[in-house]
Scaffold this active site. Structure first.
Site, PDB file in Angstrom:
ATOM      1  CB  CYS A   1       5.246   5.534  -3.575  1.00 22.46           C
ATOM      2  SG  CYS A   1       5.659   7.099  -2.819  1.00 22.46           S
TER       3      CYS A   1
ATOM      4  NE  ARG B   1      -0.977   9.225   1.502  1.00 21.82           N
ATOM      5  CZ  ARG B   1      -0.030  10.113   1.210  1.00 21.82           C
ATOM      6  NH1 ARG B   1      -0.147  10.866   0.139  1.00 21.82           N
ATOM      7  NH2 ARG B   1       1.024  10.244   1.994  1.00 21.82           N
TER       8      ARG B   1
ATOM      9  N   GLY C   1       0.852  -1.194   0.000  1.00 23.93           N
ATOM     10  CA  GLY C   1       0.000   0.000   0.000  1.00 23.93           C
ATOM     11  C   GLY C   1       0.880   1.234   0.000  1.00 23.93           C
TER      12      GLY C   1
HETATM   13  C1  UDX Z   1       8.223   3.200  -1.170  1.00 26.86           C
HETATM   14  C2  UDX Z   1       9.652   2.984  -1.698  1.00 26.86           C
HETATM   15  O1  UDX Z   1      10.288   1.938  -0.939  1.00 26.86           O
HETATM   16  C3  UDX Z   1      10.448   4.275  -1.617  1.00 26.86           C
HETATM   17  O2  UDX Z   1      11.742   4.089  -2.177  1.00 26.86           O
HETATM   18  C4  UDX Z   1       9.701   5.350  -2.403  1.00 26.86           C
HETATM   19  O3  UDX Z   1      10.386   6.581  -2.298  1.00 26.86           O
HETATM   20  C5  UDX Z   1       8.287   5.505  -1.861  1.00 26.86           C
HETATM   21  O4  UDX Z   1       7.596   4.246  -1.904  1.00 26.86           O
HETATM   22  P1  UDX Z   1       7.062   3.432   1.202  1.00 26.86           P
HETATM   23  O5  UDX Z   1       5.789   3.579   0.451  1.00 26.86           O
HETATM   24  O6  UDX Z   1       7.329   4.344   2.343  1.00 26.86           O
HETATM   25  O7  UDX Z   1       8.313   3.543   0.211  1.00 26.86           O
HETATM   26  O8  UDX Z   1       7.062   1.956   1.809  1.00 26.86           O
HETATM   27  P2  UDX Z   1       7.856   0.580   1.616  1.00 26.86           P
HETATM   28  O9  UDX Z   1       8.605   0.303   2.846  1.00 26.86           O
HETATM   29  O10 UDX Z   1       8.596   0.502   0.352  1.00 26.86           O
HETATM   30  O11 UDX Z   1       6.613  -0.418   1.583  1.00 26.86           O
HETATM   31  C6  UDX Z   1       5.575  -0.258   0.621  1.00 26.86           C
HETATM   32  C7  UDX Z   1       4.546  -1.326   0.808  1.00 26.86           C
HETATM   33  O12 UDX Z   1       5.076  -2.603   0.491  1.00 26.86           O
HETATM   34  C8  UDX Z   1       4.023  -1.457   2.250  1.00 26.86           C
HETATM   35  O13 UDX Z   1       2.640  -1.700   2.207  1.00 26.86           O
HETATM   36  C9  UDX Z   1       4.772  -2.640   2.795  1.00 26.86           C
HETATM   37  O14 UDX Z   1       4.086  -3.292   3.836  1.00 26.86           O
HETATM   38  C10 UDX Z   1       4.843  -3.523   1.547  1.00 26.86           C
HETATM   39  N1  UDX Z   1       5.950  -4.483   1.565  1.00 26.86           N
HETATM   40  C11 UDX Z   1       7.235  -4.055   1.616  1.00 26.86           C
HETATM   41  C12 UDX Z   1       5.671  -5.840   1.479  1.00 26.86           C
HETATM   42  O15 UDX Z   1       4.501  -6.256   1.420  1.00 26.86           O
HETATM   43  N2  UDX Z   1       6.709  -6.737   1.464  1.00 26.86           N
HETATM   44  C13 UDX Z   1       8.011  -6.345   1.521  1.00 26.86           C
HETATM   45  O16 UDX Z   1       8.890  -7.215   1.490  1.00 26.86           O
HETATM   46  C14 UDX Z   1       8.285  -4.955   1.603  1.00 26.86           C
END
Ligand code: UDX
Length: 439
Positions: A255, A323, A252
């Site tokens: 981004c 979001r 989620g």
């Molecule tokens: C992301 C990008 O990592 C970052 O580089 C960019 O600038 C903005 O978008 P963010 O949205 O803060 O960052 O979160 P992130 O830690 O990347 O996780 C995004 C989503 O993926 C979350 O819902 C998280 O729970 C999920 N996720 C992440 C997984 O389901 N599995 C994983 O192994 C890693």
């Protein structure tokens, strides 16, 4: 991203003027209060306000007059047709062009579709020409890769800084980051369009890994494989690595979902087959239904009248951002099925309340304990907060009895669940533990 970048740039010794049209937000910031939940940000804001390096205003002219570089960090939310909404960025750059009284450098940090830098530069310079101003505005792309919840660290210890634009024009931007470069952060200069594409490609690649592993988990679910073991086996291959292979209820945030959709849309506009990007998005949408599917299966499609506990609303731990969080998908579906909800998140309650509105079927609880205090028929874990991961399994067993746990974050070890004698425990891509396994 704007606030974190501003506070970090101030920490690097720059004078930063932050502009926002939201008067309430600027007033809050001027009082030294941080309007979002972000680790270390409140302290950094306070420090930089006191040092005088950081100023807040609603008056755009303050920034235009005083700053040598204008950095743009406004939102580019997704439109219903999946394109990025560029109205904020065009409104802002129109104003900058109107007030430009010298040559200017405009740096786009917002995530914008490939080619937007070119369009904005043209838009601004056309406006200058129309008013006979003899100036020139150069637009540089400088995408950010911050993760919410770890954003300050990510800014100050970036894997790389990407700067896209004409080599003759980008020197002042490189200078902005000199302190970080001196500390060993690599800087990569490239064409503006490459920088724009790099940002989308990086986000789509990470989202792809998540959708890939979630799809594998669906296969694991069917055949009784254990994703803990599969992940360990895969990650040992250094070509694959272990990052972004955590299964869950789909990605989620502000981004990944919108950027993957926007890149797919851009591909279609360019007549490129976007089947892989579409699949990343489709798998993610399916995965967000994981908890609902398990609940329907467990309760044989009879959810009406049940009370479901929800632990976690934020799209991931460490943030109050909801979001595109799976929790919202789950809650909306459960409300449609006629269930009552008892929900709790350590920081995202007010954002979730704003999003879901007042609904008599939702009880907003004061704590994780409070969710279980009144009878619940099942507990869904939506966000992997440490608070939930460290929750006593003995206590869960006592409170839940035979009510199932739908753990969408794989918070617990299966061996611990077994040892604690939990009634029914469903997790993502791991064999079901508890009584149900013996049925
Ligand atoms: C992301 C990008 O990592 C970052 O580089 C960019 O600038 C903005 O978008 P963010 O949205 O803060 O960052 O979160 P992130 O830690 O990347 O996780 C995004 C989503 O993926 C979350 O819902 C998280 O729970 C999920 N996720 C992440 C997984 O389901 N599995 C994983 O192994 C890693």
């Amino acid at each position: 991203m704007g606030l974190v970048s501003a506070a970090c740039l101030a920490k690097l010794g720059h004078q930063v003027v932050c502009v926002d049209i939201n008067e309430q937000r600027i007033a809050t910031l001027m009082q030294g209060e941080c309007p979002i939940h972000e680790k270390e940000l409140p302290q950094l804001l306070k420090e930089q306000l006191e040092s005088g390096h950081l100023l807040f205003t609603t008056n755009l002219l303050d920034a235009i007059e005083h700053a040598t570089i204008q950095m743009i960090t406004v939102g580019t939310p997704g439109l219903p047709d999946d394109q990025a909404d560029l109205s904020q960025i065009f409104a802002l750059t129109t104003q900058i062009a109107q007030h430009a009284d010298r040559d200017m450098l405009v740096v786009i940090k917002s995530t914008v579709p490939v080619g937007t830098g070119h369009d904005i530069e043209k838009h601004m310079n056309d406006a200058l020409l129309r008013t006979d101003k003899p100036h020139r505005i150069d637009v540089i792309s400088n995408p950010e890769f911050l993760c919410e919840g770890n954003a300050i660290h990510d800014f100050l210890h970036a894997d790389r800084i990407i700067i896209g634009g004409d080599l003759q024009r980008i020197t002042p931007i490189i200078a902005v980051y000199q302190t970080l470069v001196d500390r060993g952060v690599p800087i990569q200069c490239m064409s503006r369009v490459s920088a724009e594409l790099t940002k989308y490609a990086a986000n789509a690649m990470l989202a792809c890994k998540i959708s890939f592993i979630n799809q594998i988990s669906q296969i694991a679910d069917k055949i009784g494989a254990n994703m803990d073991e599969v992940q360990a086996g895969m990650s040992s291959d250094h070509r694959i690595g272990s990052h972004f292979l955590q299964v869950g209820m789909g990605y989620g945030g502000s981004c990944f979902p919108k950027d993957v959709r926007a890149l797919a849309k851009k591909a279609k506009v360019l007549q490129v087959d976007s089947c892989l990007l579409d699949a990343i998005n489709n798998v993610n949408n399916l995965q967000k239904k994981w908890a609902i599917d398990r609940l329907l299966q467990h309760f044989k499609n009879q959810l009406q009248g049940l009370t479901i506990g929800i632990w976690g609303l934020a799209f991931k731990p460490g943030t109050d951002d909801i979001r595109e969080a799976s929790s919202i998908v789950v809650m909306n579906a459960l409300l449609q099925y006629g269930t009552q909800l008892r929900v709790y998140d350590p920081v995202a309650m007010s954002n979730a309340r704003l999003c879901l509105g007042d609904n008599h079927a939702i009880t907003w609880c004061d704590s994780a304990d409070d969710v279980l205090f009144d009878h619940v028929d099942a507990l869904v874990i939506d966000t992997a907060w440490d608070l939930f991961k460290n929750y006593s399994l003995d206590r869960l067993r006592e409170e839940l009895g035979m009510a199932p746990i739908m753990d969408g974050c794989n918070c617990f070890d299966l061996s611990e669940i077994r040892q604690a004698g939990i009634g029914y425990y469903y997790s993502v891509g791991r064999p079901i533990e508890g009584v149900v396994a013996e049925l």
